[in-house]
Scaffold this active site. Structure first.
Site, short mmCIF file in Angstrom:
data_model
loop_
_atom_site.label_atom_id
_atom_site.label_comp_id
_atom_site.label_asym_id
_atom_site.label_seq_id
_atom_site.Cartn_x
_atom_site.Cartn_y
_atom_site.Cartn_z
N TYR A 1 65.28 27.56 13.33
CA TYR A 1 64.84 26.61 14.35
C TYR A 1 65.91 26.47 15.44
O TYR A 1 65.65 26.65 16.63
CB TYR A 1 64.54 25.25 13.70
CG TYR A 1 64.33 24.14 14.68
CD1 TYR A 1 63.28 24.18 15.58
CD2 TYR A 1 65.20 23.05 14.72
CE1 TYR A 1 63.09 23.16 16.51
CE2 TYR A 1 65.03 22.02 15.64
CZ TYR A 1 63.97 22.08 16.53
OH TYR A 1 63.80 21.07 17.44
N LYS B 1 65.93 27.76 19.49
CA LYS B 1 66.16 26.84 20.62
C LYS B 1 67.34 27.34 21.46
O LYS B 1 67.30 27.29 22.69
CB LYS B 1 66.43 25.42 20.11
CG LYS B 1 65.19 24.74 19.52
CD LYS B 1 64.19 24.37 20.60
CE LYS B 1 62.96 23.67 20.03
NZ LYS B 1 61.95 23.37 21.07
N THR C 1 49.86 21.55 15.45
CA THR C 1 50.46 20.37 14.83
C THR C 1 50.17 19.11 15.64
O THR C 1 50.31 18.01 15.13
CB THR C 1 52.00 20.52 14.68
OG1 THR C 1 52.55 20.90 15.95
CG2 THR C 1 52.35 21.58 13.65
N SER D 1 67.46 21.28 21.30
CA SER D 1 67.77 20.52 20.09
C SER D 1 69.25 20.56 19.77
O SER D 1 69.93 21.57 20.03
CB SER D 1 66.99 21.12 18.91
OG SER D 1 67.47 20.59 17.70
#
Ligand code: UDP
Length: 317
Positions: free
Chosen positions: A139, A143, A35, A115
């Protein structure tokens, strides 16, 4: 000191590379460019294009380094729900490999990009680092798992680490080579989407019936340059084995409509938008309590929403 910046070809990582270099640090970059963009890495920087899933590539990248800033990973909430295995493999498995190779290389300083997604729907606002962790997507779960892994690594093997829990990162840095801008495909973040809104393709407001003052979600935005300043302060605070977690935001929040208003002011005309259904998994309000980062790191964000909007706009050219 030589710092390995994993994910150094991405938006936040490349900003770190630039600021670290300007401040006199030596930098190596490790990125698989899945990415990120190789052209974000300045010439003259040691750049190892490799994968967190390949331990020998990690070992090669760690050569000569004294510390690691670990930005590399998968970071799209929606994708994490559709492909959880990818997130567990890259974010958790990849970081496991990194920690193992750091131990082999006797590198004991780590700054990790965690995060606010680890907290999930907050019970109390603003959110403290001691708040309960109930991530609502893979996600955030990955984390959180990495944060737990780092805590154990610090206890068992003397790692000295800080996890920095980002709220909403925005803005851009103008480097000597031009603006280091957000280049995500697809772009899901609010500020870039607002600035690219057109009458034919207006930005969607995801929900206007939230229990907030204007019915739209409230988020805590922090400028990427302030964010990296906190990373460097956190790196310099590492002196003994242990693992500290810090929230990084501004300590205040803006609604989606307020962001659109700030962007409209910046461009001098009303940005078109369309009220749309809520997006799955969005909490109504996320605001960080940043008192720990202020107290322990001596960090203070200095760039406001207007600066984030105008720098993002300038970075789009
Ligand atoms: N949002 C929106 N339209 C968009 C993108 C985002 O209304 O095109 C909203 C989203 O629902 C959230 C806020 O803007 O309330 C910030 O979203 P973003 O994806 O930038 O960051 P997140 O808070 O999900 O990490």
């Amino acid at each position: 000191m030589r710092v390995l910046v994993t994910g150094g070809a991405g938006y936040i990582g490349s900003t770190a590379v630039d600021i670290l270099t300007t401040q006199g640090y030596e930098v190596s970059v490790f990125d698989d460019c899945s990415t990120g963009h190789g052209d974000n890495v300045p010439t003259g920087i040691t750049f190892i294009q490799g994968s967190l899933l390949n331990r020998s590539e990690i070992a090669q990248a760690l050569k000569g380094c004294d510390a690691v800033m670990h930005f590399a990973g998968k970071s799209l909430v929606g994708e994490s729900v559709e492909k959880p295995e990818l997130y567990w493999s890259v974010n958790v498995g990849g970081t496991r490999n990194l920690l193992d190779e750091m131990r082999v290389a006797r590198i004991s300083k780590l700054i990790f990009s965690s995060s606010a997604a680890t907290y999930g729907e907050p019970e109390v606002l603003p959110i403290l680092e001691s708040a309960s962790n109930k991530p609502t997507n893979a996600y955030g779960a990955t984390k959180l798992a990495v944060d737990a892994m780092i805590t154990d690594e610090a206890r068992g093997h003397g790692l000295s680490a800080a996890s920095l829990r980002y709220f909403n990162v925005a803005g851009a840095l103008k480097s000597t080579r031009g603006w280091l801008t957000e280049r995500h495909n697809p772009e899901t973040h609010l500020i870039p989407n607002v600035l690219r809104s057109t009458p034919a393709n207006p930005v969607k407001i995801f929900g206007s019936d939230w229990p907030t003052k204007d019915g739209t979600c409230i988020r805590d935005y922090v400028h990427v340059v302030d964010l990296i300043d906190a990373h460097i302060k956190a790196l310099n605070s590492l002196s003994k084995p242990g693992h500290e977690i810090f929230n990084l935001g501004s300590g205040g929040g803006y609604s989606v409509r307020e962001v659109i208003a700030a962007a409209s002011d910046a461009i001098g005309s009303q940005i078109p938008f369309i009220d749309s259904p809520r997006r799955a998994g969005d909490p109504a309000v996320l605001i960080a309590d940043i008192s720990k980062a202020k107290r322990v790191l001596g960090w203070e964000p200095t760039r406001n929403l207007e600066a984030m909007v105008s720098d993002t706009l300038a970075s789009f050219g």
